[in-house]
Design a protein around this motif. Structure first.
Motif, mmCIF file in Angstrom:
data_model
loop_
_atom_site.group_PDB
_atom_site.id
_atom_site.type_symbol
_atom_site.label_atom_id
_atom_site.label_comp_id
_atom_site.label_asym_id
_atom_site.label_seq_id
_atom_site.Cartn_x
_atom_site.Cartn_y
_atom_site.Cartn_z
ATOM 1 N N GLU A 1 0.836 -1.199 0.000
ATOM 2 C CA GLU A 1 0.000 0.000 0.000
ATOM 3 C C GLU A 1 0.872 1.251 0.000
ATOM 4 N N GLU A 2 1.887 1.258 0.866
ATOM 5 C CA GLU A 2 2.761 2.429 0.944
ATOM 6 C C GLU A 2 3.534 2.597 -0.372
ATOM 7 N N ALA A 3 3.982 1.485 -0.940
ATOM 8 C CA ALA A 3 4.723 1.569 -2.203
ATOM 9 C C ALA A 3 3.845 2.158 -3.308
ATOM 10 N N LEU A 4 2.612 1.698 -3.400
ATOM 11 C CA LEU A 4 1.732 2.199 -4.459
ATOM 12 C C LEU A 4 1.344 3.651 -4.202
ATOM 13 N N ARG A 5 1.208 4.014 -2.924
ATOM 14 C CA ARG A 5 0.895 5.414 -2.586
ATOM 15 C C ARG A 5 2.039 6.326 -3.044
ATOM 16 N N ILE A 6 3.261 5.953 -2.690
ATOM 17 C CA ILE A 6 4.415 6.794 -3.067
ATOM 18 C C ILE A 6 4.608 6.798 -4.581
ATOM 19 N N ALA A 7 4.464 5.632 -5.194
ATOM 20 C CA ALA A 7 4.649 5.557 -6.651
ATOM 21 C C ALA A 7 3.636 6.457 -7.361
ATOM 22 N N SER A 8 2.398 6.442 -6.902
ATOM 23 C CA SER A 8 1.365 7.280 -7.536
ATOM 24 C C SER A 8 1.667 8.760 -7.340
ATOM 25 N N LEU A 9 2.147 9.113 -6.149
ATOM 26 C CA LEU A 9 2.441 10.520 -5.849
ATOM 27 C C LEU A 9 3.617 11.062 -6.658
ATOM 28 N N THR A 10 4.564 10.183 -6.984
ATOM 29 C CA THR A 10 5.832 10.648 -7.553
ATOM 30 C C THR A 10 6.009 10.337 -9.041
ATOM 31 N N ALA A 11 5.209 9.423 -9.582
ATOM 32 C CA ALA A 11 5.461 8.872 -10.926
ATOM 33 C C ALA A 11 5.664 9.954 -11.984
ATOM 34 N N ASP A 12 4.894 11.024 -11.891
ATOM 35 C CA ASP A 12 4.987 12.078 -12.914
ATOM 36 C C ASP A 12 6.368 12.719 -12.986
ATOM 37 N N HIS A 13 7.129 12.633 -11.897
ATOM 38 C CA HIS A 13 8.428 13.307 -11.835
ATOM 39 C C HIS A 13 9.601 12.347 -12.058
ATOM 40 N N LEU A 14 9.283 11.089 -12.308
ATOM 41 C CA LEU A 14 10.331 10.055 -12.359
ATOM 42 C C LEU A 14 10.518 9.507 -13.764
ATOM 43 N N ASP A 15 11.734 8.985 -14.009
ATOM 44 C CA ASP A 15 12.002 8.282 -15.264
ATOM 45 C C ASP A 15 11.909 6.769 -15.076
ATOM 46 N N ALA A 16 12.078 6.303 -13.831
ATOM 47 C CA ALA A 16 11.954 4.873 -13.533
ATOM 48 C C ALA A 16 11.827 4.700 -12.026
ATOM 49 N N ILE A 17 11.330 3.530 -11.638
ATOM 50 C CA ILE A 17 11.303 3.150 -10.212
ATOM 51 C C ILE A 17 12.106 1.874 -10.062
ATOM 52 N N LYS A 18 13.032 1.883 -9.106
ATOM 53 C CA LYS A 18 13.850 0.706 -8.817
ATOM 54 C C LYS A 18 13.245 -0.004 -7.603
ATOM 55 N N ILE A 19 12.975 -1.316 -7.769
ATOM 56 C CA ILE A 19 12.498 -2.093 -6.629
ATOM 57 C C ILE A 19 13.541 -3.150 -6.302
ATOM 58 N N GLY A 20 13.502 -3.656 -5.058
ATOM 59 C CA GLY A 20 14.477 -4.661 -4.668
ATOM 60 C C GLY A 20 13.915 -5.562 -3.589
ATOM 61 N N TYR A 21 14.805 -6.215 -2.869
ATOM 62 C CA TYR A 21 14.365 -7.188 -1.865
ATOM 63 C C TYR A 21 13.437 -6.596 -0.803
ATOM 64 N N PRO A 22 13.676 -5.387 -0.284
ATOM 65 C CA PRO A 22 12.780 -4.906 0.776
ATOM 66 C C PRO A 22 11.314 -4.918 0.345
ATOM 67 N N LEU A 23 11.031 -4.385 -0.835
ATOM 68 C CA LEU A 23 9.639 -4.300 -1.281
ATOM 69 C C LEU A 23 9.112 -5.645 -1.775
ATOM 70 N N VAL A 24 9.912 -6.363 -2.540
ATOM 71 C CA VAL A 24 9.417 -7.619 -3.120
ATOM 72 C C VAL A 24 9.230 -8.689 -2.044
ATOM 73 N N LEU A 25 10.086 -8.701 -1.033
ATOM 74 C CA LEU A 25 9.885 -9.672 0.056
ATOM 75 C C LEU A 25 8.674 -9.293 0.897
ATOM 76 N N GLY A 26 8.375 -7.994 0.945
ATOM 77 C CA GLY A 26 7.212 -7.552 1.716
ATOM 78 C C GLY A 26 5.909 -7.656 0.954
ATOM 79 N N ALA A 27 5.954 -7.405 -0.345
ATOM 80 C CA ALA A 27 4.710 -7.254 -1.103
ATOM 81 C C ALA A 27 4.538 -8.297 -2.209
ATOM 82 N N GLY A 28 5.573 -9.049 -2.498
ATOM 83 C CA GLY A 28 5.480 -10.022 -3.589
ATOM 84 C C GLY A 28 5.913 -9.416 -4.918
#
Ligand code: 3DU
Length: 211
Positions: free
Chosen positions: A14-41
């Motif tokens: 939920e927090e990841a999607l909230r931040i991604a939605s808030l910031t996506a317009d200003h970003l060129d990419a989002i990097k994900i790794g073990y912290p998020l994938v182990l927590g969220a799948g």
């Protein structure tokens, strides 16, 4: 001028999607790794990609070639556009990651020198230069090099030519976009954006400073 990549190291979906939605317009990419994938799948990769921002899988893949292929195939099937892997398992392992990436129309980046203080213990003295040469030989799309040591980024640029450099260490680790933006293709910022009181404003500010 450099791209801005958010390192989204929150651990809840939920927090990841909230931040991604808030910031996506200003970003060129989002990097994900073990912290998020182990927590969220791993399905979080596709959910973020659906927001219209490319997803880079920072799994620092470091195994035998067959296992690397299996890992990278999963990453790209999940909707990622790029994978980050280590060079130290050897050229054949690296080539497996590059082959999987390119078979899926994606990119492969190689960790050549890490940005934290301990990174200087292992990567200096020629190792990072050797890893950068391996990235070139394996046909990788780019390398990861430390914004905390711009002179090292410049040295590795000499080896990789026009391949991309993505550079972590900006914000919480002490470097500024201005330290490396002329040397690199993308600046990676994590806590200074996702941990800010206003992540959207922080992303906008970092984007402007990368330009
Ligand atoms: O320090 P930050 O919160 O801005 O996050 C930096 C991100 O980049 C984080 O995901 C970390 O795992 C990754 N990274 C480095 O910090 C340093 C490296 O050499 C490679 C990746």
């Amino acid at each position: 001028m450099s791209a801005l990549i958010l390192a989204l190291d929150t651990t809840s979906r939920e927090e990841a999607l909230r931040i991604a939605s808030l910031t996506a317009d200003h970003l060129d990419a989002i990097k994900i790794g073990y912290p998020l994938v182990l927590g969220a799948g791993l399905s979080i990769a596709g959910e973020i990609a659906a927001l219209g921002v490319p997803v880079i899988a920072d799994f620092k893949v470091a195994d035998i070639p067959n296992t690397n292929t299996l890992i990278c195939d999963q990453v790209f099937a999940a909707g990622c556009s790029a994978v980050i892997c280590h060079a130290f398992p050897g050229g054949d392992s690296l080539e497996a990651c590059v082959a999987s990436a390119h078979a899926h129309g994606g990119e492969c980046f190689v960790v050549c020198e890490m940005s934290h203080p301990g990174g200087a213990e292992w990567f200096s003295g020629g190792v990072a230069e050797r890893f950068s040469g391996m990235a070139v030989t394996a046909g990788a799309d780019g390398i990861i090099a430390p914004a905390t040591r711009p002179a090292r980024v410049a040295a590795l640029r000499e080896i990789i030519g026009t391949k991309k450099i993505y550079s972590p260490g900006v914000g919480a680790q002490g470097a500024a976009p201005e330290d490396v933006k002329a040397l690199v293709d993308g600046v990676i910022v994590g806590r200074a954006i996702y941990g800010a009181a206003d992540p959207s404003a922080a992303a906008r500010e970092y984007r402007d400073r990368c330009r």
